[in-house]
Each structure stands twice: as C-alpha cells, then as structure tokens.
Design a protein around this motif. Structure first.
Motif, short mmCIF file in Angstrom:
data_model
loop_
_atom_site.label_atom_id
_atom_site.label_comp_id
_atom_site.label_asym_id
_atom_site.label_seq_id
_atom_site.Cartn_x
_atom_site.Cartn_y
_atom_site.Cartn_z
N VAL A 96 29.20 2.66 18.49
CA VAL A 96 29.08 1.43 18.70
C VAL A 96 30.68 0.37 18.22
O VAL A 96 30.37 0.17 17.23
N THR A 97 31.33 0.49 19.44
CA THR A 97 32.49 -0.85 18.78
C THR A 97 32.11 -1.75 18.31
O THR A 97 31.40 -2.45 19.22
N ALA A 98 32.68 -2.21 17.78
CA ALA A 98 31.79 -3.21 17.10
C ALA A 98 32.20 -5.41 18.31
O ALA A 98 31.41 -6.15 17.94
N GLY A 152 33.28 12.30 23.00
CA GLY A 152 32.68 11.18 23.85
C GLY A 152 32.38 9.89 24.27
O GLY A 152 32.15 9.90 23.51
N VAL A 153 32.49 9.72 25.95
CA VAL A 153 32.03 8.41 25.38
C VAL A 153 29.97 8.23 26.42
O VAL A 153 30.44 9.34 27.41
N VAL A 154 29.62 7.85 25.93
CA VAL A 154 27.85 7.26 26.57
C VAL A 154 27.82 6.09 26.87
O VAL A 154 28.16 5.26 27.10
N GLU A 155 27.30 6.95 28.13
CA GLU A 155 26.97 5.81 29.39
C GLU A 155 25.41 5.89 29.75
O GLU A 155 25.18 6.88 30.38
N GLY A 156 24.86 5.04 29.02
CA GLY A 156 23.37 6.11 29.39
C GLY A 156 22.36 6.76 29.15
O GLY A 156 22.87 7.32 27.87
N GLU A 157 22.45 8.08 30.30
CA GLU A 157 22.11 9.15 29.62
C GLU A 157 22.58 10.35 29.58
O GLU A 157 22.38 11.19 29.77
N ARG A 210 30.33 3.18 23.31
CA ARG A 210 29.87 3.89 22.46
C ARG A 210 30.71 5.44 22.76
O ARG A 210 30.53 6.21 23.99
N LEU A 211 30.90 5.59 21.41
CA LEU A 211 32.26 6.72 21.14
C LEU A 211 30.82 7.55 20.39
O LEU A 211 30.23 7.45 19.61
N CYS A 212 31.03 9.07 20.93
CA CYS A 212 30.23 10.18 19.87
C CYS A 212 30.94 12.10 19.87
O CYS A 212 32.27 11.76 20.91
N ARG A 213 30.78 11.96 19.06
CA ARG A 213 31.65 13.25 18.40
C ARG A 213 29.86 14.18 19.03
O ARG A 213 28.93 14.17 18.33
#
Length: 303
Positions: free
Chosen positions: A200-202, A12-17, A2-5
C-alpha cells in the motif's frame, strides 16, 4: 494504490476483490547489466512506473483476486531489518515466559539496548507462499507486524524526515523458532519472513502510528493491538536503523510484534490483518526436505 506481485512475477493493482494486470508498466524500468543493483529496482523507480500504471489501468486485463497466487510485493530487498521487543506488553510476556526467552538474558532487554537485527533475504515469501516449518521438534511462533518498505536511499535520517523515505506498507509475519540462539539465526529459515498481501503506497497511510493489527490461528484470535503502542514508532525506527546502515529502495523494516505470540504447526491457517492495508490468509505446512517451494494455490486475502 495497492501494488501486488502475482503468478509468474506479474505486476498488479488491487481494487477491492479484483486485480488488474499492469505488468506492461515494468517497461519503464531501466535496463541493467552485471553487476546488478543491490536494491529493488521497481521500488526505486516507482515514480516512473506509477504514471504508466495509471495510464493503462482503464484497459488493463482484470481478474478475481481470489484466483491469483500472491508473491512478496518486494522482489529483491537488500536488507530485512527487524525490531525486537518493540511493544511493552510483548517485552513483559517475554520476560516471564522461559519458553520464549529460553534463559538468554539478551532476549529480555529493551529494544534500545538490544538494537535491531537482520533477517536473511532468502527467508522472504509472499502470502501465497505459506510458512514451511523446518524444525518441527522445536516451538515455532507467529508474530504479526507492520512492515515498512523504504522508497529511497538515505543514511542518518532524522525522525522528522523519516516518512519521506517510505514507499509504502505491508503486513509482515516474523516467524520465529524459540531457543537461545541469536535472533537472526532463528528467524531466517526459508519462508520465515512473510510480506504481503500487497504494497500500500505511503500516500494512503499518512500516519502509520494509529493502525489496528491482529492475528488469528484457526479462527482463534491470538494477537490484537495498535501501532500507537510501539515503543519506537516508524519514524524512530527509520532514524535508528539509518544511524547504522544506509537504507536503500526496497529495504524492509519489520517494526515488531505485540503480545500474544504462540506456536503454529503444519496444517494451521493464519489470518493477519492491519488497518488500511487489508488481510491475508497464510497456510502453515511442513518444510519440503527436497528444498523450499511455494504453494500453487491462491492465497485468501481481503482488502
């Protein structure tokens, strides 16, 4: 993944909270000079950036997801392609409600006849940007949609090959001013294309045709469906779009909204969720007459 800006264009990479700051991985991107590419450089180079991200993750700075302001996970899409009336029950509600179709017959025909439409890229914002209502004297509606981010260039793509061209998926909000004008005109004001909360990557969503999606406003459930009810599914939409346009990395396809569209107004809180992607809270405000601006408060999201 899960990649975010977030924040000041951090990656960023999202991991849980939590979110891990992997902005340094952007050093893997090639340098460009004018004229700049007409596609999203990060999405086009995910194959180079993702290995860097994985290598630095264990030592990456970490903070609470709730403390960051989320931007659109795609910074520079060349095109926002959108599918009208792509759920049968939504088409049915459009046909019987003049407040939605505005007595324009073009708004009540099938997607196969209506075709797709384009939204201005300037309408794009993230979960933290919120929705700025620019025409308070007119009805403005929410529309929750699965959004598909194209990962590589293609033209005349067959539905059998279509998912190979997908970089990932997001939640999309296609905000709409009701009226008789062309869809592109009414759906392109600043902030009327919300994309988020992350990409969310494919590989994490092998079948985009079986996802529950829903939307609530101020705690009231307004929309609830599943992507299995799409008239044209993701592969068919990619085939359809690429028969007219060359699709490029970072192009976004908004796949259409289910039934239950209804008005929003400044002060509302919209929560949109899609299976395997997560949930995002988007706040509605009046447009700033001095120009578009993003909220400084963090968006509320749940993975």
């Amino acid at each position: 993944m899960r990649l975010c800006r977030f924040g000041d264009d951090a990656l960023g990479v999202v991991e849980g909270e939590t979110v891990r700051d992997v902005t340094a991985a952007l050093d893997a991107l090639p340098a460009y000079r004018y004229p700049l590419p007409t596609h999203d450089v990060l999405i086009a180079n995910l194959d180079k950036v993702v290995p860097r991200i994985k290598a630095m993750l264990p030592g990456a700075p970490t903070g609470p997801l709730s403390s960051v302001t989320l931007l659109s996970p795609v910074a520079n899409p060349g095109k926002l392609v959108a599918a009208p009336v792509n759920y049968q029950k939504h088409l049915d509600e459009v046909k019987v409600d003049s407040a939605i179709h505005a007595n324009n017959p073009a708004h009540t025909i099938t997607i196969q006849s209506a075709g797709l439409f384009l939204k201005a890229t300037s309408s794009l914002t993230g979960a933290g940007g919120g929705i700025a209502v620019c025409k308070p004297d007119r009805r403005t509606d929410h529309e929750v949609e699965l959004a598909v981010v194209i990962g590589r260039q293609g033209r005349s793509i067959s539905r059998g090959d279509a998912l190979r061209y997908v970089a990932g998926y997001c939640i999309g909000l296609d905000v709409t001013i009701r009226g008789s004008e062309d869809r592109s005109f009414r759906k392109s004001p600043d902030s009327y294309s919300v994309l988020g909360p992350w990409l969310v990557t494919a590989d994490e969503i092998p079948d985009p045709g079986v996802l529950d999606l829903q939307l609530s406003v101020n705690g009231e459930l307004r929309q609830k469906s599943n992507t299995r009810h799409l008239i044209l599914g993701v592969p068919e939409l990619i085939e359809f779009a690429s028969s007219f346009y060359t699709l490029c990395p970072g192009d976004v396809i908004y796949t259409g909204t289910p039934e239950g569209v209804s008005p929003i107004q400044p002060g509302d809180e919209v929560i949109a969720s899609i299976d395997r992607i997560g949930s995002m809270t988007v706040r509605v405000r009046a447009a700033d007459t001095a120009g578009a601006r993003e909220l400084t408060e963090p968006a509320q999201v749940r993975s």
